[in-house]
Design an enzyme around this catalytic site. Structure first.
Site, PDB file in Angstrom:
ATOM      1  N   GLU A 109       0.833  -1.197   0.000  1.00 50.69           N
ATOM      2  CA  GLU A 109       0.000   0.000   0.000  1.00 50.69           C
ATOM      3  C   GLU A 109       0.875   1.257   0.000  1.00 50.69           C
ATOM      4  O   GLU A 109       1.688   1.463   0.906  1.00 50.69           O
ATOM      5  CB  GLU A 109      -0.901   0.011   1.241  1.00 50.69           C
ATOM      6  CG  GLU A 109      -1.712   1.294   1.370  1.00 50.69           C
ATOM      7  CD  GLU A 109      -2.495   1.368   2.687  1.00 50.69           C
ATOM      8  OE1 GLU A 109      -2.428   0.409   3.486  1.00 50.69           O
ATOM      9  OE2 GLU A 109      -3.159   2.397   2.902  1.00 50.69           O
TER      10      GLU A 109
ATOM     11  N   ASP B 251      -4.676   0.345   9.370  1.00 49.11           N
ATOM     12  CA  ASP B 251      -5.714   1.339   9.660  1.00 49.11           C
ATOM     13  C   ASP B 251      -6.906   1.099   8.735  1.00 49.11           C
ATOM     14  O   ASP B 251      -6.907   0.145   7.954  1.00 49.11           O
ATOM     15  CB  ASP B 251      -5.159   2.759   9.496  1.00 49.11           C
ATOM     16  CG  ASP B 251      -4.611   3.008   8.090  1.00 49.11           C
ATOM     17  OD1 ASP B 251      -4.858   2.157   7.194  1.00 49.11           O
ATOM     18  OD2 ASP B 251      -3.940   4.031   7.886  1.00 49.11           O
TER      19      ASP B 251
ATOM     20  N   ASP C  86      -1.311  -0.931   5.516  1.00 50.42           N
ATOM     21  CA  ASP C  86      -1.265  -0.327   6.842  1.00 50.42           C
ATOM     22  C   ASP C  86      -2.354  -0.895   7.737  1.00 50.42           C
ATOM     23  O   ASP C  86      -3.397  -1.328   7.264  1.00 50.42           O
ATOM     24  CB  ASP C  86      -1.463   1.191   6.742  1.00 50.42           C
ATOM     25  CG  ASP C  86      -0.302   1.861   6.013  1.00 50.42           C
ATOM     26  OD1 ASP C  86       0.802   1.281   6.018  1.00 50.42           O
ATOM     27  OD2 ASP C  86      -0.523   2.946   5.447  1.00 50.42           O
TER      28      ASP C  86
ATOM     29  N   ASP D 176      -8.004   2.458   6.006  1.00 53.72           N
ATOM     30  CA  ASP D 176      -7.710   2.376   4.585  1.00 53.72           C
ATOM     31  C   ASP D 176      -7.024   1.065   4.228  1.00 53.72           C
ATOM     32  O   ASP D 176      -7.358   0.420   3.238  1.00 53.72           O
ATOM     33  CB  ASP D 176      -6.810   3.548   4.154  1.00 53.72           C
ATOM     34  CG  ASP D 176      -7.590   4.854   4.094  1.00 53.72           C
ATOM     35  OD1 ASP D 176      -8.835   4.795   4.220  1.00 53.72           O
ATOM     36  OD2 ASP D 176      -6.956   5.916   3.940  1.00 53.72           O
TER      37      ASP D 176
END
Ligand code: 0RA
Length: 686
Positions: free
Chosen positions: A461, A536, A534, A538
Site C-alpha cells: 500500500e 488502519d 497499513d 484504509d
C-alpha cells in the site's frame, strides 16, 4: 408357512418376487442403508401419488421399535375388488406384481412417482413380513404376506400371501391405506432406518406437495432423547412428558415450493421478502416454481420431476432458465432499464444470487445422465418456458411486485457491469501479455529469479512504502508492486471499477495466470502473493478489496493457499542510545515487549508502513526468517467478499448493521478488530 391356495397366475408372480430376492441391487440399487430406505420410499410414493392426485391430504410414517416401518394415508384405499385379468384382489396385485405398483390404472394415476417405479411388490419381496389394511366402504380389509423357508424347495419364498384379502368386518369411518413391513435382515446389511435421512426426504416431499400433512414418528427414541441429541438441549432440564413420548414431527407447507425457497434462503440476505410463485398446467404437465434472489453470487436451482430431484438438470431446467432470461429481458426493455442500443442481459446476470425451486409432474419420464437424474424429455422444455414467462408477467403486473422486479433488474445490472469489466480487464491483460510485457515494469519491481515456487509478490500500500520495500527486498526472489492507495480508498467503488484500476490490471499481468474461468494455476509466476497494507481503516479496506478480487476472479489462487497477509508491527519498543529494540504486533505483545526492554523504554508507534526504514521493514515484515505471514483461507475471502458487498452496497443500514454485528467471526474480521483497536488507542494517545 406358505399356503398353496392361490391360482395359476400366482406362480409367475412368485417368480417375479424371487428375481427381486436374488438380485436386490438390480431393483433398489443397493442392500445398504440406501436400499433399505428405498423400500420405504416405494410405499411412501404410493401414498404421495394418492395425495398428488387430490385424494389424500395426510400421510403418517412410523418407524417402529421393532425395526419395522409403516405408512398410512387417508386416500381412497388400494382397490379391494378382484382384478379381472389377474383374478386376485387389487391389493394382492399391488404387492406381488412387479412394476405394478399402484399404477396399473392410467385413468386413476396421472403422474406416477417412485424413483425407479419398481413398486410396492419390491418392498414385499425384501421384507420378512408385510401387512396391509385398507379402509373403505365403512369396513377394514386386511392382508398379510410373509417370507419363509420352503423345506421342499430348499430356499426362501418371499412375499407369499398368508391368505387372500379378507374383510375383517371391523367397522371404520376412515378411508385410506395402511402398509406395515419388516425389512429382511437377511437381505440388508443394515435394517436401521436413519431418522435424519427419512426426515429430510419427508420434509422435502411436504414442500413439493403443497398443503399435504406428513407426520413422522420414530418410536425408537423419545422426544427428550431427540432434543438432547439433535438440538443440544440438556436432557435433565427437559420435561417428564417428553421422556416417554416418542419423537414425532409434522411437516406441512401451505406455500409449497415458495416455502421451500424461503427455507433455502434462511439466514441469507434476500433482495425481496416474498418469493415469486406460480403454478399452472401446460400440455398435460403440472408446473410449479418459486424464485427469490439473495445478495450472494451463486445460483441455486433445485429441480424435481414427479417429486424426484434432478440435480443433473435436463429439459425442464433449460426451459426454466430460457423463460427467466426472455421474460426479464423483455421486462427490462419495457421499463427502459435497457435502452434501444443496449445489448440484452445474459441469463447469468439474472441468475446471480438466484434461489429457485422448480417442480414439474409429467407422464412417461425419461431419466438420463451419469446418475439417472437428468430429465431427458424434450417436450418438457416449451411448457416450462411458457409457464415461466406467463407467470412472471402476471406477477410483474400485480400490485406489490414492482419493487421485487426493480430489485431483480438492479441485481442484473450489477452483475452485467462486473461481467463487462472483467472481460475488459481480461482483454487488456491479454493484450499486455502478448504485445508488451515491459509495459508493466514501470510499476512492478520484478524479481530476477525464474522459479515461481520461490518467488514472492508483495503488493504494498502506497508509493512511499513501496519505495522502502524495493530497497529492502531480496531482488532474487521478491517482487514489489506498489499500490497507490487513493483510487482504492473511495468508499463507494464498485468492484468493476476496481477491476479497471491500473494496479489491479498489473497484478493480473504480474501473476500471469489469467482471470475467471481462464485462470490457470500452472502459469502462476508467484507462489506467494503477499498483501502488505497499513493497519488502519484504509489498509483494512484495501486488504478486503484485494481479497474480494482474488476470491471472485482468481479463486483457485486462494484455494491453493497462495495468498498471504503480511503483518507489519504496530510498535517498536527501544531505548535511547542503545541497540535494544523489540517489535510488537498487537497490544498484548506491546506489554510483553515493554517488560522485556525494561526501565527507560520508549515506544514508537507505526502509523503506516511508510514510516519504517528499509532495514526495519526487512527485519520485521519481509525477511522469511522473522516475518509474520498469515495465510488467507477461502473463508477469509468469503468474509471479505461479504464485507465489500455490504460496505459498497447502497444500503447504509446494512453497512452499519454489518459493522456492528461482525466484530469477530474470523480472521478478516480480526483485522477489523485491529483497526478498531488501533483507533481507540490512537484516541488515548491524543
Ligand atoms: C388405484 C386405484 C384406486 C386407489 C389406488 C390405486 C390407491 C393405491 C394406493 C397405494 C397406497 N395408497 C393408495 N391409495 C390408493 C382407487 C380405487 C377405488 O376407487 O376403489
Amino acid at each position: 408357512m406358505a399356503q398353496s391356495n392361490y391360482g395359476a397366475s400366482d406362480i409367475t408372480v412368485l417368480e417375479g418376487l424371487e428375481a427381486v430376492r436374488l438380485r436386490p441391487g438390480m431393483y433398489i440399487g443397493s442392500t445398504g442403508v440406501k436400499g433399505l430406505h428405498h423400500i420405504l420410499w416405494e410405499i411412501v410414493d404410493n401414498a404421495i401419488d394418492e395425495a398428488a392426485n387430490g385424494y389424500a391430504d395426510k400421510i403418517e410414517v412410523i418407524l417402529h421399535k421393532d425395526g419395522s416401518a409403516s405408512v398410512e394415508d387417508n386416500g381412497r384405499g388400494i382397490p379391494t375388488d378382484i382384478h379381472p385379468k389377474m383374478k386376485v384382489s387389487g391389493v394382492q396385485v399391488v404387492f406381488t406384481q412387479l412394476h405394478a405398483g399402484g399404477k396399473f390404472d392410467e385413468h386413476n394415476y396421472s403422474y406416477s412417482g417412485g424413483l425407479h417405479g419398481v413398486g410396492a411388490s419390491v418392498t414385499n419381496a425384501l421384507s420378512k413380513w408385510l401387512k396391509v389394511e385398507v379402509y373403505k366402504n365403512g369396513t377394514t380389509y386386511a392382508m398379510e404376506f410373509r417370507s419363509a423357508y420352503d423345506v421342499k424347495k430348499k430356499k426362501v419364498e418371499s412375499g407369499v400371501p398368508v391368505a387372500p384379502l379378507t374383510d375383517t368386518r371391523q367397522k371404520t369411518r376412515k378411508h385410506g391405506t395402511f402398509v406395515h413391513f419388516m425389512p429382511d435382515d437377511a437381505v440388508f446389511n443394515t435394517v436401521d432406518f436413519q431418522l435424519s435421512a427419512v426426515m429430510s426426504r419427508l420434509n422435502e416431499l411436504a414442500f413439493l406437495n403443497r398443503g399435504l400433512t406428513i407426520r413422522l414418528t420414530d418410536e425408537r427414541i423419545t422426544m427428550n432423547e431427540y432434543k438432547a441429541e439433535e438440538e443440544g438441549e440438556d436432557a435433565e432440564q427437559l420435561d417428564l412428558a417428553g421422556a416417554t413420548t416418542p419423537y414425532s414431527v409434522e411437516f406441512r407447507y401451505d406455500g409449497g415450493v415458495s416455502d421451500f425457497v424461503k427455507s433455502l434462503n434462511e439466514g441469507k440476505s434476500v433482495l425481496y421478502g416474498k418469493p415469486l410463485y406460480y403454478k399452472t398446467e401446460k400440455d398435460g404437465i403440472l408446473i410449479e416454481y418459486a424464485i427469490q434472489h439473495t445478495g450472494e453470487y451463486t445460483e441455486n436451482l433445485f429441480s424435481f420431476v414427479n417429486n424426484i430431484p434432478t440435480p443433473e438438470g435436463g429439459f425442464h431446467e433449460i426451459g426454466f432458465r430460457t423463460g427467466i432470461t426472455r421474460m426479464l429481458n423483455d421486462y427490462a426493455r419495457d421499463m427502459k432499464a435497457l435502452k434501444e442500443k443496449d445489448a440484452n442481459f445474459l441469463g447469468d446476470d439474472f441468475r446471480e444470487g438466484l434461489t429457485a425451486v422448480l417442480s414439474i409432474k409429467m407422464k412417461n419420464v425419461q431419466f438420463e445422465g451419469q446418475t439417472k437424474t437428468k430429465l431427458g424429455n424434450p417436450e418438457a422444455k416449451t411448457p416450462v418456458e411458457s409457464a415461466v414467462v406467463e407467470g412472471l408477467r402476471s406477477l410483474a403486473g400485480q400490485n406489490g411486485y414492482k419493487k421485487t422486479f426493480d430489485e431483480i433488474l438492479k441485481k442484473a445490472q450489477g452483475a452485467a457491469r462486473v461481467r463487462l469489466a472483467a472481460r475488459q480487464a481480461k482483454d487488456t491483460a491479454r493484450a499486455k501479455n502478448s504485445i508488451d510485457s515491459l509495459m508493466l515494469v514501470g510499476k512492478l519491481a520484478a524479481c530476477s529469479g525464474k522459479k515461481p515456487e520461490l518467488n514472492e509478490l508483495f503488493i504494498v500500500e502506497g508509493d512511499s512504502a513501496g519505495g522502502t520495500a524495493k530497497q529492502a527486498r531480496v531482488r532474487q526472489y521478491q517482487s514489489i508492486l506498489p499500490l497507490r492507495g487513493k483510487p482504492l480508498n473511495v468508499e463507494k467503488k464498485r468492484l468493476d471499477q476496481v477491476l479497471a484500476n491500473e494496479e489491479i490490471r498489473t497484478i493480473i499481468s504480474a501473476l500471469g495466470a489469467g482471470l475467471g474461468n481462464d485462470f490457470n494455476l500452472d502459469k502462476l509466476n508467484y507462489h506467494k502473493v503477499i498483501i502488505l497494507s497499513d493497519a488502519d481503516q484504509d489498509g483494512f479496506h484495501i486488504r478486503c478489496i484485494l481479497l474480494t478480487f482474488f476470491f471472485r476472479y482468481m479463486r483457485p489462487l486462494v484455494n491453493a493457499g497462495h495468498v498471504y497477509i503480511g503483518m507489519p508491527p504496530l510498535y517498536k519498543v527501544y531505548k535511547q542510545n542503545s541497540s535494544v529494540e523489540e517489535y510488537a504486533y498487537d497490544d498484548n505483545e506491546l506489554q510483553e515487549k515493554i517488560e522485556k526492554v525494561g526501565k527507560g523504554y520508549l515506544i514508537q508507534r507505526y502509523k503506516g508502513l511508510g514510516e519504517m526504514s528499509a532495514e526495519q521493514l526487512w527485519s520485521t515484515t519481509m525477511d522469511p526468517a522473522r516475518r509474520n505471514l498469515t495465510k488467507v483461507t477461502i473463508e477469509d475471502a468469503v468474509a471479505a467478499d461479504n464485507m465489500i458487498s455490504t460496505l459498497m452496497g447502497d444500503r447504509v443500514e446494512g453497512r452499519k448493521e454489518f459493522l456492528n454485528r461482525n466484530a469477530n467471526f474470523n480472521k478478516v474480521d480480526s483485522f477489523m478488530d485491529r483497526v478498531k483497536g488501533k483507533k481507540e488507542s490512537a484516541d488515548e494517545e491524543a
